[in-house]
Design a protein around this motif. Structure first.
Motif, PDB file in Angstrom:
ATOM      1  N   ASN A   1       0.920  -0.987  -0.014  1.00  0.00           N
ATOM      2  CA  ASN A   1      -0.036   0.199   0.010  1.00  0.00           C
ATOM      3  C   ASN A   1       0.838   1.225   0.102  1.00  0.00           C
ATOM      4  N   ASN A   2       0.271   2.415  -0.517  1.00  0.00           N
ATOM      5  CA  ASN A   2       0.967   3.610  -0.731  1.00  0.00           C
ATOM      6  C   ASN A   2       0.409   4.598   0.484  1.00  0.00           C
ATOM      7  N   PRO A   3       1.199   4.540   1.821  1.00  0.00           N
ATOM      8  CA  PRO A   3       0.588   5.194   2.895  1.00  0.00           C
ATOM      9  C   PRO A   3       0.165   6.506   2.635  1.00  0.00           C
ATOM     10  N   LYS A   4       0.642   7.277   1.792  1.00  0.00           N
ATOM     11  CA  LYS A   4       0.003   8.568   1.350  1.00  0.00           C
ATOM     12  C   LYS A   4      -1.335   8.622   0.928  1.00  0.00           C
ATOM     13  N   LEU A   5      -1.879   7.311   0.300  1.00  0.00           N
ATOM     14  CA  LEU A   5      -3.069   7.116  -0.321  1.00  0.00           C
ATOM     15  C   LEU A   5      -3.934   6.336   0.206  1.00  0.00           C
ATOM     16  N   HIS A   6      -3.390   5.227   0.842  1.00  0.00           N
ATOM     17  CA  HIS A   6      -4.358   4.224   1.353  1.00  0.00           C
ATOM     18  C   HIS A   6      -4.267   3.986   2.858  1.00  0.00           C
ATOM     19  N   THR A   7      -5.381   3.658   3.433  1.00  0.00           N
ATOM     20  CA  THR A   7      -5.432   3.266   4.955  1.00  0.00           C
ATOM     21  C   THR A   7      -4.408   2.384   5.108  1.00  0.00           C
TER      22      THR A   7
ATOM     23  N   ARG B   1      10.396   2.165  -1.882  1.00  0.00           N
ATOM     24  CA  ARG B   1       9.293   3.039  -1.593  1.00  0.00           C
ATOM     25  C   ARG B   1       8.724   3.098  -0.354  1.00  0.00           C
TER      26      ARG B   1
ATOM     27  N   PHE C   1       6.399   0.499   0.301  1.00  0.00           N
ATOM     28  CA  PHE C   1       5.198   0.110  -0.083  1.00  0.00           C
ATOM     29  C   PHE C   1       4.812  -1.416   0.486  1.00  0.00           C
TER      30      PHE C   1
END
Length: 81
Positions: free
Chosen positions: A33-39, A63, A65
């Motif tokens: 997951n992308n912590p900037k976009l996803h919970t 990254r 992720f």
């Protein structure tokens, strides 16, 4: 749900590696997951064949992720796919 494609020598439901241009059957699931976009609990998935597992894992890991790498069969049985 695991995405799939249908190369000529595989069935229509055979999961295929996510590496660009690869048509080999997937044997690994890379959960990320992308912590900037996803919970934090959200997991997106890429699939990998043996040849591309390390490359895709490194790409996601650099990254920050990559959350987990598990065999496809284990992922499917745990997630009811």
């Amino acid at each position: 749900m695991i995405p799939s494609a249908s190369p000529s020598d595989e069935g229509p439901d055979t999961p295929i590696c996510s590496a660009k241009g690869c048509r080999e059957p997937a044997v690994w699931v890379l959960a990320w997951n992308n912590p900037k976009l996803h919970t934090p609990e959200r997991r997106k998935t890429w699939l990998a064949c043996e040849e591309h597992r390390e490359h895709l894992s490194t790409f996601l890991g650099m990254r920050g992720f990559l959350k987990d790498t598990v065999p496809l069969a284990e992922w499917e049985s745990a997630n009811g796919d």
